[in-house]
Design a protein around this motif. Structure first.
Motif, PDB file in Angstrom:
ATOM      1  N   ASP A  35      11.699  16.450  -2.420  1.00 24.54           N
ATOM      2  CA  ASP A  35      12.247  17.752  -2.019  1.00 24.54           C
ATOM      3  C   ASP A  35      12.710  17.724  -0.564  1.00 24.54           C
ATOM      4  O   ASP A  35      12.404  18.621   0.245  1.00 24.54           O
ATOM      5  N   SER A  36      13.450  16.668  -0.223  1.00 23.94           N
ATOM      6  CA  SER A  36      14.055  16.508   1.111  1.00 23.94           C
ATOM      7  C   SER A  36      13.020  16.419   2.227  1.00 23.94           C
ATOM      8  O   SER A  36      13.336  16.641   3.386  1.00 23.94           O
ATOM      9  N   ALA A  37      11.794  16.088   1.900  1.00 23.84           N
ATOM     10  CA  ALA A  37      10.745  15.936   2.909  1.00 23.84           C
ATOM     11  C   ALA A  37       9.990  14.646   2.641  1.00 23.84           C
ATOM     12  O   ALA A  37       9.934  14.156   1.512  1.00 23.84           O
ATOM     13  N   VAL A  38       9.403  14.095   3.695  1.00 24.55           N
ATOM     14  CA  VAL A  38       8.661  12.839   3.564  1.00 24.55           C
ATOM     15  C   VAL A  38       7.287  13.146   2.973  1.00 24.55           C
ATOM     16  O   VAL A  38       6.480  13.841   3.584  1.00 24.55           O
ATOM     17  N   ALA A  39       7.050  12.600   1.753  1.00 19.24           N
ATOM     18  CA  ALA A  39       5.746  12.788   1.109  1.00 19.24           C
ATOM     19  C   ALA A  39       4.814  11.623   1.358  1.00 19.24           C
ATOM     20  O   ALA A  39       3.605  11.744   1.155  1.00 19.24           O
ATOM     21  N   VAL A  52      -4.532   6.565   2.470  1.00 16.07           N
ATOM     22  CA  VAL A  52      -4.313   5.444   1.549  1.00 16.07           C
ATOM     23  C   VAL A  52      -4.683   5.899   0.136  1.00 16.07           C
ATOM     24  O   VAL A  52      -5.817   6.323  -0.110  1.00 16.07           O
ATOM     25  N   VAL A  53      -3.714   5.843  -0.786  1.00  9.87           N
ATOM     26  CA  VAL A  53      -3.989   6.251  -2.169  1.00  9.87           C
ATOM     27  C   VAL A  53      -3.956   5.077  -3.134  1.00  9.87           C
ATOM     28  O   VAL A  53      -4.485   5.176  -4.244  1.00  9.87           O
ATOM     29  N   ALA A  89       0.854  -1.194   0.000  1.00 13.54           N
ATOM     30  CA  ALA A  89       0.000   0.000   0.000  1.00 13.54           C
ATOM     31  C   ALA A  89       0.886   1.239   0.000  1.00 13.54           C
ATOM     32  O   ALA A  89       1.991   1.225   0.538  1.00 13.54           O
ATOM     33  N   ILE A  90       0.379   2.310  -0.648  1.00 14.12           N
ATOM     34  CA  ILE A  90       1.066   3.601  -0.645  1.00 14.12           C
ATOM     35  C   ILE A  90       0.247   4.560   0.216  1.00 14.12           C
ATOM     36  O   ILE A  90      -0.961   4.727   0.002  1.00 14.12           O
ATOM     37  N   LEU A  91       0.923   5.174   1.189  1.00 15.55           N
ATOM     38  CA  LEU A  91       0.280   6.113   2.103  1.00 15.55           C
ATOM     39  C   LEU A  91       0.907   7.483   1.905  1.00 15.55           C
ATOM     40  O   LEU A  91       2.132   7.630   1.950  1.00 15.55           O
ATOM     41  N   LEU A  92       0.070   8.503   1.678  1.00 13.01           N
ATOM     42  CA  LEU A  92       0.550   9.879   1.564  1.00 13.01           C
ATOM     43  C   LEU A  92       0.500  10.551   2.944  1.00 13.01           C
ATOM     44  O   LEU A  92      -0.416  10.318   3.736  1.00 13.01           O
TER      45      LEU A  92
END
Length: 988
Positions: free
Chosen positions: A552-556, A481-482, A468-471
């Motif tokens: 960009d150096s941040a957790v997406a 959840v995307v 799963a991918i979580l934003l």
């Protein structure tokens, strides 16, 4: 006589006995010779079998190199395949045809003795034997070997086939045919090819025959190669070579027969000679000594042999072992004698090992056998065994002698090679998956598709694991959840991984530093704390792992992996490295997607700004043109209105006076039309008319003022139109011109009603948003296409035919712009249109209306009128004279200045645009020449000058053409007033 018979009989008996012994010795020598021939042939057959196995395995490795090239993308077309296949044939001319077979069983490319693609298009799947061969290759990770068959070039031989998978599915097959002649050439040592005949066979079918057909004294060897058993027969190639082995036996036989004759002849002498008997006794003793030496030499060989030698029988167990066996098992001979070999056999190999020993006892075992043995300390040894039966003097089997070689190092190297091949194949598959992912990510900027591609890549390689991918929303500290894949029904029904599901990061036990590095798998998810974690555990999930998506150096967000099996973790360390590669590709694609949509939005904003600029430029250009037309119309209308008023002042009665009033009304209407044309491009509100406007009241007033007109229009074409309101705060107001804003609203109402062909509704709403007051007019009419919507505010553009002027929306656009607002239009063809008027909300007290009442009890007695239009000049002078003022006229500025030098005028009326000298220059000169003179600028550009506040130097009052007598009377009263506290205004 008795002595003679005894001496004669003894030699005869001795002769017959020696002859018999010679024949027996000859037979024994023949058997020894044949045994030597067969032993030699067996050794050669074993050597040929080993070379055959090595040759076939080398060709299988060559085929595996082609598969690796296919994995790496270096054999994706026919030219690349031909180049590599022809290179193999150049190094090994004995190769048969090399082919690439697609996943459907059809030959796609081939290289053989007759060049390229001779067999392209051949349907391998139509042949039953090859169907089974392709199935075996597909089920095996290594190459498989065909039975004896005709290969593609019609030669008898065998084929090696290797399946090439891609993403878990067969991509195709590589096959190479090995002709029987090439097997002979490469398997038989060069020194023996012309001296021995060789036959390779499988299941009784010959693969290759070197020469000759009789198979006497054949050496036999059975070799297991790639799951198939091959039999190798070897025998001398000519009878002369066999005869040489019998010559010694024949010579011995002839010598023994001659010896028998001689012995028989001289036996009587030998019998009498004791010394001859003693010599024979010594000879026998020497033979015994030689036998003892031979046995000692054999024992020395056994003792020094690196092979473990074990003599054993089923009844008594181990009978004897050599030192190599003691060293192998780390046991002494005494500790092993009497025990069964089964005590030191690996349990998994025990059954087949005992079966092998039974077969050795019956003489039916294959030459070589491999298994695992366990020493005293538990160490495992990989062994290769061969053995032979032990017979007693009567030929009964008394036991088995086994010869074993420790091949542990060789087995470990082979296992290591297999592991490396598997790791290499796994690495190639992951690289292939990442390449596919990169290609897919480049095809779209849609984020939903990007998430689907990433999840598909992970699920393909890590089958059996949920993904799963979580934003991550930094502001709310929530995860969404995307995308999810591989979720079983039991977990899918819980809704834990439904798209759009949001939950707190703390509830998932991700931790504050979750995005700094790859999180090692949590093997027991119940060790974590949080409501989300508890829900996952209740759903049956056992372990979890995750990889951050850094943008960009941040957790997406995170790519998370789950497993519902205790034996299968969510991810292994090397699998997390692959998922990290997927996350990095996805992060780059998300960055590109954001940049793309930012650029798209910037382009849209730029396009809208350009559209507004173009619209303003259109209005400016049309305004310039309209101002010019209005100026000319105003001059003409000034004459019409002036002369009409002059005629009316002549006290005409009856029809004439009625007609004059109709003329004045028509001219007045024309004047208002011209002012409307000028008004739609005006940028500055007209002074003196601004006030506070309450939007709800204005909406109700506009509906009431227009109801009769739009209702009649709708009913005339058979339509029923309803107007509804949805009004906001009653105190909602703006600062502006009520009449102009009512005109805007009336135009929008009329357009909405005209768009409804049958029955429909018009909705008027008021609201406040972001510091703006908004009036919305929404209809259920026919709507507009994008092209019509883009031109809706263009001057003179209309879709109503001859019934429309094309000025309603353009005038409204100009009015809203002058009030510092904006008007927007949106529409869907067939579903209606929506117009929004955005006005700045009032920020203070309303402007006070300018006082326009002045005393009119005084007037100027002497005036000068300058105008280049003769009709206007005449009518203005006549009107002033009717007001009791003495008037002089001049046709241009120079002439007027000259008149002012000789007379004292109180007021000057001058046109603005004149040839030679403009009204601006005349005003400046007049003030300089006649101190105290009042200057009234009389021009068709009056509305424009007032809207922009552009009052020329020296001008006391501006009048717009056309003017009426009342306008002139009020102007004289203003400029010539005796009350100085009344300030002149720029309005009459």
């Amino acid at each position: 006589m008795r002595l003679i018979r005894w001496e004669t009989g003894i030699p005869i008996v001795v002769f017959l006995g020696l002859s018999t012994l010679a024949w027996i010795g000859w037979r024994q020598d023949v058997r020894v010779a044949e045994s030597a021939i067969q032993d030699n042939n067996r050794l050669l057959a074993a050597a040929v079998g080993d070379r055959l196995a090595a040759y076939i395995k080398e060709r299988a490795n060559d085929l595996n190199s082609l598969r690796q090239a296919r994995f790496a993308g270096m054999m994706s077309n026919g030219d690349q395949f031909h180049l590599r296949a022809e290179g193999l044939r150049a190094n090994h001319p004995e190769f048969g045809t090399i082919t690439w077979i697609d996943s459907h069983g059809t030959v796609k490319w081939s290289v053989g003795q007759n060049g390229r693609d001779q067999f392209t298009g051949t349907d391998i799947g139509a042949l039953p034997v090859r169907i089974r061969l392709l199935a075996e290759a597909r089920a095996s990770e290594t190459a498989v070997l065909s039975p004896v068959m005709k290969i593609l070039d019609s030669n008898l031989g065998i084929e090696i086939v290797l399946a090439v998978p891609k993403a878990g599915q067969p991509d195709g097959y590589l096959a190479v045919g090995l002709k029987g002649s090439s097997l002979i050439i490469n398997a038989v040592p060069a020194a023996y090819r012309n001296s021995y005949n060789v036959v390779f066979s499988e299941s009784g079918r010959d693969i290759a025959v070197s020469d000759g057909s009789p198979r006497r004294l054949t050496g036999l060897h059975v070799r297991r190669i790639m799951q198939r058993s091959f039999t190798v027969h070897v025998w001398p190639s000519s009878r002369a070579k066999i005869a040489r082995h019998y010559q010694a036996a024949m010579l011995g036989f002839l010598g023994n027969m001659a010896m028998a004759t001689i012995v028989g002849s001289v036996l009587f002498v030998a019998i009498r000679q004791r010394g001859q008997a003693l010599r024979r006794s010594e000879e026998r003793k020497g033979i015994a000594d030689a036998l003892h030496v031979s046995e000692k030499r054999l024992m020395d060989i056994v003792e020094e042999s690196p092979w473990a030698i074990i003599e054993h029988s089923p009844a008594t167990g181990i009978i004897d072992v050599n030192p190599a066996a003691e060293k192998l098992y780390k046991l002494s001979k005494l500790e092993m004698i009497g025990h069964q070999p089964a005590e030191w056999i690996h349990p998994e190999d025990l059954e087949r090992t005992m079966r092998r020993l039974r077969m050795e006892g019956s003489g039916k075992a294959a030459p070589y056998f491999e298994n695992r043995n366990i020493d005293k300390d538990g160490g495992i040894h990989y062994m290769r065994w061969t053995g032979a039966r032990r017979l007693d003097a009567q030929g009964n089997v008394t036991g088995v002698i086994s010869f074993g070689l420790d091949i542990t190092a060789e087995a470990e190297v082979s296992e290591a090679r297999e592991r490396l091949l598997k790791d290499e194949q796994l690495l190639i598959e992951r690289l292939w998956a990442l390449n596919d992912l990169a290609r897919n990510l480049r095809t779209t900027f849609d984020r939903t598709n990007l998430y689907q591609f990433a999840v598909r890549a992970v699920s393909t390689i890590l089958s059996g694991r949920m993904c799963a991918i979580l934003l991550f929303d930094f502001a709310s500290r929530e995860l969404e959840v995307v995308e999810a894949a591989n979720m079983p029904d039991s977990i899918g029904r819980t809704g834990l991984f439904a798209r759009g599901t949001r939950f707190r990061m703390d509830d998932a036990a991700f931790g504050e530093n979750a995005g700094l590095s790859i999180q090692r798998p949590v093997h027991d998810i119940r060790e974590l704390q949080g409501r989300r974690v508890e829900a996952l555990a209740d759903a049956g999930i056992k372990s979890r792992a995750m990889v951050p998506i850094i943008v960009d150096s941040a957790v997406a967000g995170f790519i998370t992996l789950y497993s519902n099996s205790e034996s299968v973790p969510a991810a292994l360390p090397h699998e997390l490295e692959f998922v990290q590669g997927v996350a990095e590709h996805l992060a780059l694609a998300l960055t590109n997607s954001r940049l793309y949509f930012d650029l798209k939005n910037a382009y849209t904003q730029l396009h809208d700004a350009q559209s507004q600029i173009v619209q303003m430029e259109k209005l400016r250009a049309i305004g310039e043109m309209a101002s010019g037309i209005a100026h000319d119309f105003n001059n003409s209308l000034a004459a019409v209105l002036g002369y009409a008023e002059l005629l009316e002042s002549e006290c005409l009665e009856g029809k004439a006076k009625q007609y004059l009033r109709q003329i004045q009304k028509a001219a007045g209407d024309a004047t208002n039309t011209v002012r409307r044309i000028q008004g739609y491009t005006r940028r500055v509100p007209e002074p003196g008319s601004s006030s506070r406007v309450y939007l709800n009241a204005m909406v109700n007033e506009s509906i009431a003022l227009t109801v009769h007109k739009w209702r009649d229009q709708a009913q005339s074409r058979g339509a029923t139109v309803r107007i509804e309101t949805d009004l906001g705060d009653a105190d909602l107001h703006v600062q502006g011109h009520p009449s102009e804003l009512r005109e805007v609203l009336a135009n929008l109402i009329f357009n909405a009603v005209d768009s409804i062909e049958r029955d429909g509704e018009v909705l008027l709403k008021t609201a406040a948003r972001s510091g703006s007051a908004i009036i919305t007019v929404q209809d259920t009419g026919c709507g507009m296409t994008e092209e019509i919507r883009g031109r809706a505010f263009d001057p003179f553009f209309t879709t109503k035919g001859v019934e429309g002027s094309g000025l309603g929306l353009s005038v409204s656009y100009g009015i809203v712009g002058r009030h510092g607002g904006e008007i927007r239009a949106s529409s869907v063809p067939g579903a209606g249109s929506t117009f929004e008027v955005l006005l700045p909300m009032a920020g203070g007290e309303p402007l006070e209306p300018i006082e326009s009442s002045v005393r009119a009890d005084t007037a100027c007695r002497r005036a000068l009128v300058i105008d280049d239009d003769e009709a206007v000049l005449d009518v203005i002078a006549s009107l002033l004279r009717n007001l009791g003022t003495e008037v002089d006229v001049a046709g241009n500025g120079i002439e007027g200045i000259e008149l002012m030098k000789h007379d004292n005028y109180e007021v000057l009326f001058t046109d603005l645009g004149m040839p030679g000298m403009s009204g601006r220059e005349v005003a400046v000169s007049a003030k300089a020449s006649v101190p105290g003179i009042k200057v009234v600028l009389l021009t068709g550009w009056g509305e424009k000058l007032r809207s922009t506040g552009d009052t020329p130097e020296g001008v006391d009052l501006i009048l717009s053409k056309p003017v009426r007598m009342d306008d002139l009377r009020r102007a004289l009263a203003i400029v010539c007033s005796a009350h100085p506290e009344v300030r002149p205004r720029n309005r009459p």
